[in-house]
Write a protein that holds these residues in place. Structure first.
Motif, PDB file in Angstrom:
ATOM      1  N   LEU A 122      18.136 103.171  31.945  1.00 19.49           N
ATOM      2  CA  LEU A 122      17.903 102.656  30.596  1.00 19.49           C
ATOM      3  C   LEU A 122      17.359 103.739  29.673  1.00 19.49           C
ATOM      4  N   ILE A 123      16.434 104.559  30.167  1.00 20.75           N
ATOM      5  CA  ILE A 123      15.879 105.634  29.335  1.00 20.75           C
ATOM      6  C   ILE A 123      16.972 106.647  28.990  1.00 20.75           C
ATOM      7  N   GLN A 124      17.820 106.951  29.958  1.00 21.09           N
ATOM      8  CA  GLN A 124      18.911 107.893  29.707  1.00 21.09           C
ATOM      9  C   GLN A 124      19.897 107.331  28.688  1.00 21.09           C
ATOM     10  N   ARG A 125      20.273 106.081  28.866  1.00 23.49           N
ATOM     11  CA  ARG A 125      21.270 105.463  27.995  1.00 23.49           C
ATOM     12  C   ARG A 125      20.727 105.248  26.582  1.00 23.49           C
ATOM     13  N   LEU A 126      19.509 104.705  26.479  1.00 24.66           N
ATOM     14  CA  LEU A 126      18.956 104.367  25.167  1.00 24.66           C
ATOM     15  C   LEU A 126      18.359 105.568  24.441  1.00 24.66           C
ATOM     16  N   GLY A 127      17.796 106.498  25.212  1.00 24.56           N
ATOM     17  CA  GLY A 127      17.103 107.620  24.571  1.00 24.56           C
ATOM     18  C   GLY A 127      17.821 108.946  24.657  1.00 24.56           C
ATOM     19  N   GLY A 128      18.841 109.009  25.517  1.00 19.97           N
ATOM     20  CA  GLY A 128      19.562 110.265  25.673  1.00 19.97           C
ATOM     21  C   GLY A 128      18.779 111.336  26.415  1.00 19.97           C
ATOM     22  N   HIS A 129      17.787 110.920  27.180  1.00 21.53           N
ATOM     23  CA  HIS A 129      16.957 111.875  27.930  1.00 21.53           C
ATOM     24  C   HIS A 129      17.480 112.038  29.358  1.00 21.53           C
ATOM     25  N   GLN A 130      17.188 113.178  29.939  1.00 21.38           N
ATOM     26  CA  GLN A 130      17.460 113.390  31.355  1.00 21.38           C
ATOM     27  C   GLN A 130      16.231 112.910  32.133  1.00 21.38           C
ATOM     28  N   VAL A 131      16.419 112.064  33.115  1.00 22.81           N
ATOM     29  CA  VAL A 131      15.296 111.507  33.864  1.00 22.81           C
ATOM     30  C   VAL A 131      15.448 111.853  35.335  1.00 22.81           C
TER      31      VAL A 131
ATOM     32  N   ILE B 251       8.525  97.237  32.253  1.00 20.24           N
ATOM     33  CA  ILE B 251       8.834  97.712  30.908  1.00 20.24           C
ATOM     34  C   ILE B 251       9.901  96.792  30.328  1.00 20.24           C
ATOM     35  N   THR B 252       9.578  96.165  29.226  1.00 22.54           N
ATOM     36  CA  THR B 252      10.523  95.248  28.584  1.00 22.54           C
ATOM     37  C   THR B 252      10.922  95.724  27.197  1.00 22.54           C
ATOM     38  N   ASN B 253      10.062  96.521  26.565  1.00 20.69           N
ATOM     39  CA  ASN B 253      10.348  96.995  25.208  1.00 20.69           C
ATOM     40  C   ASN B 253      10.626  98.503  25.276  1.00 20.69           C
ATOM     41  N   TYR B 254      11.874  98.842  25.523  1.00 20.18           N
ATOM     42  CA  TYR B 254      12.239 100.254  25.661  1.00 20.18           C
ATOM     43  C   TYR B 254      12.195 100.995  24.331  1.00 20.18           C
ATOM     44  N   ASP B 255      12.423 100.289  23.221  1.00 17.36           N
ATOM     45  CA  ASP B 255      12.309 100.965  21.925  1.00 17.36           C
ATOM     46  C   ASP B 255      10.885 101.473  21.716  1.00 17.36           C
ATOM     47  N   ALA B 256       9.893 100.645  22.049  1.00 17.88           N
ATOM     48  CA  ALA B 256       8.501 101.069  21.898  1.00 17.88           C
ATOM     49  C   ALA B 256       8.175 102.225  22.847  1.00 17.88           C
ATOM     50  N   LEU B 257       8.684 102.161  24.069  1.00 17.60           N
ATOM     51  CA  LEU B 257       8.446 103.255  25.021  1.00 17.60           C
ATOM     52  C   LEU B 257       9.082 104.545  24.514  1.00 17.60           C
ATOM     53  N   LEU B 258      10.313 104.466  24.020  1.00 14.78           N
ATOM     54  CA  LEU B 258      10.985 105.667  23.523  1.00 14.78           C
ATOM     55  C   LEU B 258      10.279 106.224  22.291  1.00 14.78           C
ATOM     56  N   ASN B 259       9.735 105.350  21.453  1.00 16.22           N
ATOM     57  CA  ASN B 259       8.944 105.816  20.305  1.00 16.22           C
ATOM     58  C   ASN B 259       7.675 106.525  20.772  1.00 16.22           C
ATOM     59  N   ALA B 260       7.023 105.977  21.789  1.00 19.43           N
ATOM     60  CA  ALA B 260       5.811 106.615  22.327  1.00 19.43           C
ATOM     61  C   ALA B 260       6.147 107.987  22.916  1.00 19.43           C
ATOM     62  N   ILE B 261       7.268 108.078  23.605  1.00 20.56           N
ATOM     63  CA  ILE B 261       7.710 109.363  24.172  1.00 20.56           C
ATOM     64  C   ILE B 261       7.955 110.372  23.048  1.00 20.56           C
ATOM     65  N   ALA B 262       8.648 109.931  22.002  1.00 16.88           N
ATOM     66  CA  ALA B 262       8.942 110.828  20.881  1.00 16.88           C
ATOM     67  C   ALA B 262       7.672 111.295  20.193  1.00 16.88           C
TER      68      ALA B 262
END
Length: 131
Positions: free
Chosen positions: A19-28, A114-125
């Protein structure tokens, strides 16, 4: 961005990584061995760590360690101290979260599942200065 996902539950970790790779484009990368975690961090292969607190069986230098212990060790080791760490755990009580953040010296906290991946990706950014 290269994210190290530290979790002993490989099934859950693989789903989270996808999910992180698909939604955020990150390598995990997924790891639960403290030696591998320190190695990847020391060679500069990690931009951010998502660290599960509960790591049964994990040992560092002959001692049992939790994810909070590993976070503190990484934050107190100059070659890895700059890497942002987000603790991820099912410990949802606010007092537990605050205590874990203080003892681990982690930069953030996220509750499992983790249910809110947008919030997690924002925190990562935000932690990596990319937003």
């Amino acid at each position: 961005m290269n994210i190290l996902l530290v979790d002993d539950d490989q099934v859950l970790a693989k789903g989270t990584a996808k999910l992180i790779q698909r939604l955020g484009g990150h390598q995990v990368y997924i790891a639960d061995d403290p030696v591998e975690i320190f190695y990847r961090c020391q060679i500069g292969a990690v931009d951010l760590i998502l660290m599960d607190v509960n790591l049964p069986g994990a040992q560092w230098k002959g001692q049992a360690v939790s994810g909070a212990d590993l976070a503190r060790l990484l934050k107190n080791h100059s070659p890895t101290a700059h890497i942002p760490i987000i603790l991820v755990t099912a410990y949802a009580m606010l007092t537990e979260q605050e205590a874990l953040l203080v003892t681990s010296q982690a930069d953030g906290f996220y509750t499992k599942p983790i249910t809110n991946y947008d919030a997690l990706l924002n925190a990562i950014a935000q932690l990596c200065g990319t937003n």
